[in-house]
Design an enzyme around this catalytic site. Sequence first.
Site, PDB file in Angstrom:
ATOM      1  CE  LYS A   1     -20.862  -2.914  20.006  1.00 37.20           C
ATOM      2  NZ  LYS A   1     -19.586  -2.750  19.291  1.00 37.20           N
TER       3      LYS A   1
ATOM      4  CG  ASP B   1     -20.029  -1.578  15.643  1.00 38.87           C
ATOM      5  OD1 ASP B   1     -19.494  -2.027  14.609  1.00 38.87           O
ATOM      6  OD2 ASP B   1     -19.392  -1.336  16.684  1.00 38.87           O
TER       7      ASP B   1
ATOM      8  CD  GLU C   1     -19.626   1.882  14.424  1.00 40.34           C
ATOM      9  OE1 GLU C   1     -18.584   1.293  14.787  1.00 40.34           O
ATOM     10  OE2 GLU C   1     -20.405   2.451  15.216  1.00 40.34           O
TER      11      GLU C   1
ATOM     12  CG  ASP D   1     -14.845   1.149  14.563  1.00 37.44           C
ATOM     13  OD1 ASP D   1     -13.712   1.501  14.947  1.00 37.44           O
ATOM     14  OD2 ASP D   1     -15.665   0.621  15.339  1.00 37.44           O
TER      15      ASP D   1
ATOM     16  CE  LYS E   1     -15.144   1.310  19.129  1.00 33.84           C
ATOM     17  NZ  LYS E   1     -15.794   1.377  17.824  1.00 33.84           N
TER      18      LYS E   1
END
Length: 320
Positions: free
Chosen positions: A133, A161, A190, A213, A235
Site C-alpha cells: 500500500k 496500490d 493501482e 481498480d 473486488k
Amino acid sequence: MRSAQVYRWQIPMDAGVVLRDRRLKTRDGLYVCLRDGEREGWGEISPLPGFSQETWEEAQTALLTWVNDWLQGSEGLPEMPSVAFGASCALAELTGVLPEAADYRAAPLCTGDPDDLVLRLADMPGEKIAKVKVGLYEAVRDGMVVNVLLEAIPDLHLRLDANRAWTPLKAQQFAKYVNPDYRARIAFLEEPCKTRDDSRAFARETGIAIAWDESLREADFTFEAEEGVRAVVIKPTLTGSLDKVREQVAAAHALGLTAVISSSIESSLGLTQLARIAAWLTPGTLPGLDTLHLMQAQQIRPWPGSALPCLKREELERLL
C-alpha cells in the site's frame, strides 16, 4: 423445498487498520445460507466502509427482502453490489456452479515495516509477488521503501496500490526514488492519481505500468487496451453478482489485460470463496487475498494454515 438462514456478525480487527482515513475497529457483515432439498449454499454480504455505496444496515434490509422473495420462488438478484455478490455465491454453491478447487496462494500484503515483508517472502515458494500500500505516507518515503524491497530481493515483483492518493507532483516524487532499472518489476500500480487522465500520464512518463481498480465501478468506464495499462483489479464485494465479475474478467482477458481477484477484507468464509473464484476465472494469476491477518477470528470456514480461532454458525446471531 427451499429454506434459508441469515446470520449477522462482527469481527474485531487488529489495531491500526485504516481505510480512507477511518480506523476500522470491527468488520461487520452478514451470511446467507440457502437450502433446496439436500443441497446448501453460503454467501457473504459485507459492504466495505468508505468503499461500498451501501451500509451494513441497508444491505441487511435488502438481503432479508431478497431471501423472502427467493423462498417464494423468485429467481432474480438484488441490486446492491455486496448483496448481489453474496446472494449469487450462495446460489452458485447451491447449484454446483462454483467449483470447489481454490487458489489459496496470496500475494503478501505489506502495510507497515518492509522488513516484515522481506522475512515473509523468504519462505514463499515459486514466484515472488507482494502487494504494498502506498499513498498513506509521504510519496518520497513510499518510493524509497519500494526501491529498497526491489533491490533486496532481485526476483521480487511488486503490486502497488495508491487508492488515488496522489497529485501528479506527488506521483512523480514517488517515481523519482525508484531506480529506473527496477521499474519493470513493478507489476502494476493501482490508480496512482486522483483522475484517470493523470494516472495515464504518469504511466507514459515513468514507464511504470498501472492498473484500474476504483475506475471499474464508475459509470463512464469502458474496457480498452491503453498504453501503460496492464491490469484490472476486481473486488467482487464492490462489483456485484458473480455474472458481473465473470463479464469483467472476460472483458479484461479479451484485451490482453491481467485480471486480479482481490479482497474487500472479507471474513474467512468470503475469502475461501474468493480463492475458488480466482482458481476458476483467473487461473495462473495470484489473487490479492492476504487480509485475514488483519482480523482476530475466522468464521464457519477456515483459511488453510491460519492459526486464528474459527467460530461456528451456532456462535453467530441469527436473523432468520
